[in-house]
Design a protein around this motif. Structure first.
Motif, PDB file in Angstrom:
ATOM      1  N   GLN A 175       0.827  -1.225   0.000  1.00 17.93           N
ATOM      2  CA  GLN A 175       0.000   0.000   0.000  1.00 17.93           C
ATOM      3  C   GLN A 175       0.852   1.262   0.000  1.00 17.93           C
ATOM      4  N   ASN A 176       1.994   1.203   0.686  1.00 20.90           N
ATOM      5  CA  ASN A 176       2.827   2.405   0.845  1.00 20.90           C
ATOM      6  C   ASN A 176       3.888   2.594  -0.243  1.00 20.90           C
ATOM      7  N   MET A 177       3.846   1.738  -1.261  1.00 21.34           N
ATOM      8  CA  MET A 177       4.860   1.869  -2.328  1.00 21.34           C
ATOM      9  C   MET A 177       4.305   2.598  -3.535  1.00 21.34           C
ATOM     10  N   LEU A 178       5.227   3.063  -4.425  1.00 22.07           N
ATOM     11  CA  LEU A 178       4.783   3.638  -5.695  1.00 22.07           C
ATOM     12  C   LEU A 178       4.349   2.482  -6.597  1.00 22.07           C
ATOM     13  N   LYS A 179       3.454   2.765  -7.537  1.00 22.09           N
ATOM     14  CA  LYS A 179       2.933   1.689  -8.388  1.00 22.09           C
ATOM     15  C   LYS A 179       3.407   1.883  -9.831  1.00 22.09           C
ATOM     16  N   PRO A 180       3.654   0.835 -10.593  1.00 22.20           N
ATOM     17  CA  PRO A 180       3.574  -0.554 -10.158  1.00 22.20           C
ATOM     18  C   PRO A 180       4.683  -0.879  -9.161  1.00 22.20           C
ATOM     19  N   ALA A 181       4.352  -1.670  -8.154  1.00 18.99           N
ATOM     20  CA  ALA A 181       5.330  -2.021  -7.118  1.00 18.99           C
ATOM     21  C   ALA A 181       5.958  -3.375  -7.471  1.00 18.99           C
ATOM     22  N   THR A 182       7.283  -3.374  -7.529  1.00 20.59           N
ATOM     23  CA  THR A 182       7.951  -4.611  -7.943  1.00 20.59           C
ATOM     24  C   THR A 182       8.782  -5.179  -6.794  1.00 20.59           C
ATOM     25  N   LEU A 183       8.755  -6.500  -6.712  1.00 18.65           N
ATOM     26  CA  LEU A 183       9.477  -7.190  -5.645  1.00 18.65           C
ATOM     27  C   LEU A 183      10.437  -8.186  -6.293  1.00 18.65           C
ATOM     28  N   PHE A 184      11.732  -8.018  -6.010  1.00 19.81           N
ATOM     29  CA  PHE A 184      12.748  -8.916  -6.567  1.00 19.81           C
ATOM     30  C   PHE A 184      13.262  -9.793  -5.426  1.00 19.81           C
ATOM     31  N   ASP A 185      12.904 -11.046  -5.450  1.00 16.24           N
ATOM     32  CA  ASP A 185      13.278 -11.944  -4.356  1.00 16.24           C
ATOM     33  C   ASP A 185      14.574 -12.681  -4.721  1.00 16.24           C
ATOM     34  N   GLY A 186      15.689 -12.134  -4.263  1.00 17.87           N
ATOM     35  CA  GLY A 186      16.996 -12.717  -4.584  1.00 17.87           C
ATOM     36  C   GLY A 186      17.326 -13.947  -3.763  1.00 17.87           C
ATOM     37  N   ARG A 187      16.388 -14.357  -2.897  1.00 19.54           N
ATOM     38  CA  ARG A 187      16.656 -15.524  -2.038  1.00 19.54           C
ATOM     39  C   ARG A 187      15.539 -16.563  -2.087  1.00 19.54           C
ATOM     40  N   ASN A 188      14.557 -16.306  -2.942  1.00 18.95           N
ATOM     41  CA  ASN A 188      13.436 -17.246  -3.076  1.00 18.95           C
ATOM     42  C   ASN A 188      12.815 -17.613  -1.727  1.00 18.95           C
ATOM     43  N   ILE A 189      12.464 -16.572  -0.947  1.00 20.50           N
ATOM     44  CA  ILE A 189      11.864 -16.859   0.362  1.00 20.50           C
ATOM     45  C   ILE A 189      10.371 -16.528   0.404  1.00 20.50           C
ATOM     46  N   LEU A 190       9.866 -15.803  -0.593  1.00 20.77           N
ATOM     47  CA  LEU A 190       8.446 -15.425  -0.570  1.00 20.77           C
ATOM     48  C   LEU A 190       7.666 -16.213  -1.622  1.00 20.77           C
ATOM     49  N   SER A 191       6.347 -16.280  -1.406  1.00 13.93           N
ATOM     50  CA  SER A 191       5.518 -17.028  -2.341  1.00 13.93           C
ATOM     51  C   SER A 191       5.038 -16.110  -3.465  1.00 13.93           C
ATOM     52  N   LYS A 192       5.327 -16.530  -4.680  1.00 14.76           N
ATOM     53  CA  LYS A 192       4.926 -15.732  -5.846  1.00 14.76           C
ATOM     54  C   LYS A 192       3.411 -15.568  -5.871  1.00 14.76           C
ATOM     55  N   GLU A 193       2.734 -16.655  -5.545  1.00 11.13           N
ATOM     56  CA  GLU A 193       1.267 -16.635  -5.587  1.00 11.13           C
ATOM     57  C   GLU A 193       0.717 -15.558  -4.641  1.00 11.13           C
ATOM     58  N   GLU A 194       1.228 -15.589  -3.400  1.00  9.29           N
ATOM     59  CA  GLU A 194       0.727 -14.616  -2.414  1.00  9.29           C
ATOM     60  C   GLU A 194       1.092 -13.186  -2.788  1.00  9.29           C
ATOM     61  N   MET A 195       2.291 -12.988  -3.256  1.00  8.13           N
ATOM     62  CA  MET A 195       2.749 -11.623  -3.560  1.00  8.13           C
ATOM     63  C   MET A 195       2.025 -11.046  -4.779  1.00  8.13           C
ATOM     64  N   THR A 196       1.796 -11.867  -5.778  1.00 10.60           N
ATOM     65  CA  THR A 196       1.094 -11.351  -6.955  1.00 10.60           C
ATOM     66  C   THR A 196      -0.382 -11.097  -6.623  1.00 10.60           C
ATOM     67  N   LYS A 197      -0.915 -11.887  -5.704  1.00  8.74           N
ATOM     68  CA  LYS A 197      -2.298 -11.674  -5.270  1.00  8.74           C
ATOM     69  C   LYS A 197      -2.430 -10.292  -4.596  1.00  8.74           C
ATOM     70  N   ILE A 198      -1.424  -9.917  -3.829  1.00  6.51           N
ATOM     71  CA  ILE A 198      -1.440  -8.594  -3.181  1.00  6.51           C
ATOM     72  C   ILE A 198      -1.367  -7.486  -4.232  1.00  6.51           C
ATOM     73  N   GLY A 199      -0.706  -7.771  -5.337  1.00  7.20           N
ATOM     74  CA  GLY A 199      -0.594  -6.753  -6.385  1.00  7.20           C
ATOM     75  C   GLY A 199       0.821  -6.523  -6.879  1.00  7.20           C
ATOM     76  N   PHE A 200       1.797  -7.147  -6.197  1.00  2.08           N
ATOM     77  CA  PHE A 200       3.192  -6.944  -6.595  1.00  2.08           C
ATOM     78  C   PHE A 200       3.472  -7.539  -7.974  1.00  2.08           C
ATOM     79  N   ARG A 201       4.387  -6.882  -8.690  1.00  2.00           N
ATOM     80  CA  ARG A 201       5.046  -7.557  -9.810  1.00  2.00           C
ATOM     81  C   ARG A 201       6.176  -8.316  -9.151  1.00  2.00           C
TER      82      ARG A 201
END
Ligand SMILES: NC(=O)C1=CN([C@@H]2O[C@H](COP(=O)(O)OP(=O)(O)OC[C@H]3O[C@@H](n4cnc5c(N)ncnc54)[C@H](O)[C@@H]3O)[C@@H](O)[C@H]2O)C=CC1
Ligand SMILES: O=C(O)[C@H]1O[C@H](OP(=O)(O)OP(=O)(O)OC[C@H]2O[C@@H](n3ccc(=O)[nH]c3=O)[C@H](O)[C@@H]2O)[C@H](O)[C@@H](O)[C@@H]1O
Length: 464
Positions: free
Chosen positions: A431-457
């Protein structure tokens, strides 16, 4: 021979935890850890255990138990050498930054200084133990110095490389896969080996204490790190192939890792390996191979480093490309700066190189790491010498609150796999980021499904 007093020169990430565990396990042996760095020794002696210079889960408890009883930290190197029967050398052996072998060979000036200090301060025969990671055949040089500058005393040189990994140091020391001790095949050499075996045998099962000749021991340490780093570079190489073919690197790692001949450990694709040792030790091995004209062997191992450099650069380029080919003036938040979780060590961390790449493209970087402070981040960037210290300070901010750090950013990059990142309120961060908000997971610790559901690229390593 029963040893009752030992000392360790070098109170760093290895000397500190290693000697703390020896002191804890052997209350009848006096263990003194010495260092020329007064600030570091003061921190080891700080009554507030949260100020210890090395962050390692469980280390505070071990220090609390042994410090002042039979574990001492001091800057009086000479006195500690004089009164000890066994002396561990655990000083830094970084890659040389000058002269012959610059950028490749290990810098042995601190080890040589230790040998000279031991030679000068000793009044009785001593057992000298190489704990630092050293090029194969260093024991010869140490012996040479001791014999030629000593007071006619007898010195036994043992190689006892350390295999602990940061973040799990106490676990690794309490229950090591093996302890390796190399020594001379002479009656005196065997007595020295046995004296060290007897110390470890207090808590390590005998079949896990391996004894070899000195050269095998020295070379095994470099080899172990080279094999481990090679696995990371191998899986990272495959991660790029996964991204273009639609395969998923975690699935591939699981599929191959269940083959008992391959094994499941060290197959986590990442933004690249860091730490003070993998790169330094492989470069050192490459240098040694070249010095024996083994050029094919040298090239083979050097590729592990090239692959790692490629992986770090690839991650930075991915960020730039995804943000419409420009990051100029854009705020990018780094979660994590340490080279892995559960440590405050940042040496050779991938984060430093990714940041450097993005700063050269005029990005604004905001860093949050649970255990790394602001001055460390600036010092790491300054060490690269890419731009002025002023510029680094202008374009990089270090925050103590992850939510503040992520606020108003264009993108977030996860550089270290700290557990707390998994439990953040990602909805709130989004909510507090500029859009489109992108998330680069360099450690593969987050779930793509959950993050894209929130709205992240969402971009992860080696994922379709
Ligand atoms: N960090 C790690 O996870 C591991 C490191 N190693 C090896 O252990 C060695 C030490 O590594 P770290 O503990 O990470 O280094 P470090 O840099 O944390 O500690 C070395 C310490 O030695 C001190 N020192 C240097 N010369 C000295 C002298 N002449 N007298 C007294 N103190 C002196 C320095 O002030 C420093 O505090 C290196 O050879 C490294 O390759 C081996 C296994 C694991
Ligand atoms: O000689 C040393 O200094 C030590 O080097 C490594 O220990 P360390 O560098 O502390 O940490 P590792 O757990 O090996 O991780 C090194 C790097 O590889 C990365 N890595 C590790 C494993 C993996 O699957 N994927 C991966 O990217 C880590 O994130 C980290 O950046 C070895 O694991 C230790 O056995 C050795 O004693």
């Amino acid at each position: 021979m029963k040893v009752t007093k030992i000392c360790c020169i070098g109170a760093g990430y290895v000397g500190g935890p290693t000697m703390s565990v020896i002191a804890q396990k052997c209350p009848d042996i006096k263990v003194t850890v010495v260092d020329i760095n007064q600030t570091r020794i003061d921190a080891w002696n700080d009554p507030d255990l949260s100020n210890l210079p090395v962050y390692e889960p469980g280390l505070d408890k071990v220090v609390a138990e042994a410090r002042g009883r039979n574990l001492f930290f001091s800057t009086d190197v000479i006195k500690a050498i004089e009164e000890s029967e066994m002396i561990f050398i655990s000083v830094n052996t970084p890659t040389k930054t000058y002269g012959e072998g610059k950028g490749m060979a290990a810098d042995l000036k601190w080890v040589e200084l230790c040998a000279r200090q031991i030679a000068t301060a000793s009044k009785e025969d001593k057992i000298v133990v190489e704990k630092s990671t050293l090029p194969v055949r260093t024991a010869q040089a140490v012996k040479d110095i001791l014999v030629n500058t000593g007071n006619g005393l007898k010195f036994q040189i043992l190689s006892n490389p350390e295999f602990l990994a940061e973040g799990t140091a106490i676990e690794d020391l309490e229950s090591p896969d093996r302890v390796l001790i190399g020594g001379d095949d002479t009656p005196e050499g065997k007595i020295a080996i046995q004296a060290l075996v007897d110390i470890y045998a207090r808590w390590v099962p005998k079949d896990r204490i391996l004894t070899t000749n000195v050269w095998s021991s020295e070379l095994s340490k470099l080899t172990a790190n080279a094999f481990l780093a090679q696995r990371v570079s191998s899986i990272n190489a495959l991660s790029e192939l996964c991204e273009v073919t639609g395969a998923d690197v975690s699935e591939v790692a699981k599929a191959i890792g269940t083959d008992s001949r391959i094994g499941s450990k060290f197959l986590k694709a990442s933004v690249g390996f860091g730490g003070s040792c993998f790169q330094k030790d492989i470069l050192n091995m490459v240098y040694i191979c070249r010095s024996y004209q083994l050029n094919e062997v040298a090239d083979y191992w050097e590729q592990v480093i090239k692959m790692n450099d490629h992986q770090k650069a690839r991650f930075a380029k991915k960020i730039i490309k995804s943000l419409y080919n420009t990051v100029s003036g854009k705020k990018i938040t780094f979660l994590g700066w340490a080279f892995k979780k559960d440590t405050n060590d940042t040496r050779e961390s991938a984060a430093i190189y990714v940041a450097d790449h993005l700063l050269s493209e005029q990005a604004k970087i905001c860093v949050y790491d649970p255990k790394v402070n602001q001055e460390k981040v600036y010092a790491d960037l300054e060490y690269l010498n890419t731009r002025s210290s002023d510029e680094n300070r202008r374009h990089v901010k270090v925050m103590n609150d992850p939510y503040e750090a992520c606020k108003d950013s264009h993108a977030i990059a996860i550089l270290t796999e700290w557990d707390e990142f998994k439990t953040y309120d990602w909805e709130k961060i989004y909510q507090n980021m500029l859009k489109p908000a992108t998330l680069f997971d360099g450690r593969n610790i987050l779930s793509k499904e959950e993050m894209t559901k929130i709205g992240f690229r969402f971009y992860a390593i080696g994922k379709p």
